[in-house]
Scaffold this active site. Structure first.
Site, short mmCIF file in Angstrom:
data_model
loop_
_atom_site.label_atom_id
_atom_site.label_comp_id
_atom_site.label_asym_id
_atom_site.label_seq_id
_atom_site.Cartn_x
_atom_site.Cartn_y
_atom_site.Cartn_z
N LYS A 42 0.80 -1.22 0.00
CA LYS A 42 0.00 0.00 0.00
C LYS A 42 0.83 1.28 0.00
O LYS A 42 0.27 2.38 -0.10
CB LYS A 42 -1.00 -0.04 1.15
CG LYS A 42 -2.08 -1.08 0.93
CD LYS A 42 -2.95 -0.72 -0.28
CE LYS A 42 -3.71 -1.89 -0.86
NZ LYS A 42 -4.50 -1.55 -2.05
N1 PMP Z 1 -3.25 -7.73 2.33
C1 PMP Z 1 -2.97 -6.78 3.24
C2 PMP Z 1 -2.08 -7.13 4.37
C3 PMP Z 1 -3.55 -5.50 3.12
O1 PMP Z 1 -3.29 -4.56 4.06
C4 PMP Z 1 -4.40 -5.21 2.04
C5 PMP Z 1 -5.03 -3.86 1.94
N2 PMP Z 1 -6.08 -3.71 2.89
C6 PMP Z 1 -4.68 -6.24 1.13
C7 PMP Z 1 -4.06 -7.48 1.28
C8 PMP Z 1 -5.69 -6.08 0.02
O2 PMP Z 1 -5.41 -5.10 -0.88
P1 PMP Z 1 -6.57 -4.33 -1.65
O3 PMP Z 1 -7.15 -3.34 -0.69
O4 PMP Z 1 -5.88 -3.67 -2.79
O5 PMP Z 1 -7.59 -5.32 -2.09
#
Ligand code: PMP
Length: 304
Positions: A42
Site C-alpha cells: 500500500k
Molecule cells: N493484504 C494486506 C495485508 C492488506 O493490508 C491489504 C489492503 N487492505 C490487502 C491485502 C488487500 O489489498 P486491496 O485493498 O488492494 O484489495
C-alpha cells in the site's frame, strides 16, 4: 544501490519463484511487497492517492488528509503525506494490528479508532464526518478512488511482466480488501494474456462467495461490500480460505522458505495451491504477498 530518499524505494519489489513442491508442478511466483519501505503493497497507493489529490486540485499545502483504513494504506498515506508535510488523520477500526497503528503514529499521523464491530463501514462514516467538521480536508477513499487499481495496473503488473519476460502467465491469484490490487494487476496481465485465469482470495467471513459475513483473523483482506472496481471485471472465481489455513501457511513459509509473510499472504499461498490443482502441468501462476508477519507479532501470529 545508492538512493537519495525513502520514496525512491517504493515499488520494483522482487518476484520470487517459490522453491516448493506444488500440485501439477505448477510454478508459483510471488511478488514480495513487504520489501516496500513502509512494509507493504500500500506504499504505492499512498503516493498515488496524494498525487491524484494534488492533480485534481483537492489537496494543497495545508489540507488535512483523512482516510479510513485497516492499516497498511494508512502507513502508505502517512508516508506520502510526510513528503509534502501534510497533516494526516487515519480512522482505523480498533481490532487492527497494534504495530500498524504504532507505525502510522511514528510517521506523524493521528490515529482515530472506531469500534471493531462497526467494521470498515464505521471507519468510512467517521472519516467523512471528520472531513466535514474540518473543512480544508481531503478523504481519498481507497474503496472507490480509481487511483487505487490504476497504480497497480501501471506499476505492479508491468513489473511482473518484465520479470517473467517470455514466460506466459496462466493464472493470477490475489486477495481483496478494497479490491484495488486484484483489479489493477489482473487488468494489466489480462491485456497481455487474454486466456489468463484470475482468482480472488477472501477469508471465510467475507461475502464474495455468498457465505455468511462474520469476523476473521486474516488481516487486510475480506470485504463487507462488493468492491466497485470489480463491477466490470470478468475474473474466473473466488477462493475462500479459512483463518486456520491462512495461518498454517504463514508458519509454513517461515519454516520452509525462511520468509516472513502476513496472514493475507498465507491465504494467497493456500489459494494458489488450490488453483494449481486445476492447472495443466508446469503452468505459471503469479500471486502477491502484500506484507510481512512482523507487523502482527503482538497478535502471536506464529503461536510460538
Ligand atoms: N493484504 C494486506 C495485508 C492488506 O493490508 C491489504 C489492503 N487492505 C490487502 C491485502 C488487500 O489489498 P486491496 O485493498 O488492494 O484489495
Amino acid at each position: 544501490m545508492l538512493v537519495e530518499n525513502t520514496y525512491d524505494l517504493i515499488g520494483h519489489t522482487p518476484l520470487m519463484h517459490l522453491p516448493m513442491e506444488t500440485p501439477n508442478k505448477v510454478n508459483i511466483y510471488a511478488k514480495l511487497e513487504m520489501f516496500n519501505p513502509g512494509g507493504s503493497i500500500k506504499d504505492r497507493l499512498g503516493m498515488a492517492l496524494i498525487q491524484r489529490g494534488f492533480n485534481e486540485g483537492k489537496v494543497h499545502s495545508t489540507t488535512t488528509i483523512i482516510e479510513p483504513t485497516a492499516g497498511n494504506t494508512g502507513i502508505g498515506v502517512a508516508l506520502a503525506a510526510l513528503k509534502y508535510r501534510l497533516p494526516v488523520k487515519l480512522v482505523v477500526p480498533a481490532k487492527f494490528s497494534f504495530e500498524k497503528q504504532t507505525l502510522m503514529r511514528a510517521l506523524g499521523a493521528e490515529v482515530i479508532n472506531t469500534p471493531s464491530e462497526d467494521g470498515i463501514k464505521g471507519a468510512i462514516t467517521k472519516a467523512k464526518q471528520l472531513a466535514a467538521e474540518i473543512g480544508d480536508a481531503y478523504v481519498p477513499l481507497q474503496f472507490q478512488n480509481t487511483a487505487n487499481p490504476d497504480v497497480y495496473q501501471r506499476t505492479l503488473g508491468p513489473e511482473i511482466l518484465a520479470d517473467l519476460r517470455d514466460e506466459p502467465i496462466d493464472a493470477f491469484v490475489a486477495g481483496a480488501g478494497s479490491g484495488g490490487t486484484f483489479a489493477g494487476i489482473y487488468k494489466s496481465l489480462h491485456d497481455v494474456y487474454p486466456q489468463l485465469k484470475g482468482y480472488v482470495v477472501e477469508p471465510a467471513g467475507s461475502i464474495l462467495n455468498g457465505g455468511p459475513a462474520h469476523s476473521h483473523r486474516t488481516e487486510g483482506i475480506g470485504v463487507e461490500f462488493i468492491p466497485p472496481f470489480f463491477k466490470e471485471l470478468k475474473y474466473t472465481g473466488v477462493k475462500t480460505i479459512s483463518d486456520d489455513d491462512a495461518f498454517y501457511y504463514v508458519r509454513w513459509a517461515a519454516k520452509n522458505l525462511g520468509l516472513f509473510i502476513g496472514s493475507s499472504s498465507g491465504a494467497a499461498l493456500a489459494a494458489s495451491l488450490e488453483v494449481a490443482k486445476e492447472l495443466p502441468e508446469g503452468a505459471n501462476l503469479v500471486t502477491v504477498f502484500p506484507d510481512s508477519s512482523e507487523r502482527y507479532l503482538s497478535n502471536n501470529i506464529y503461536g510460538v
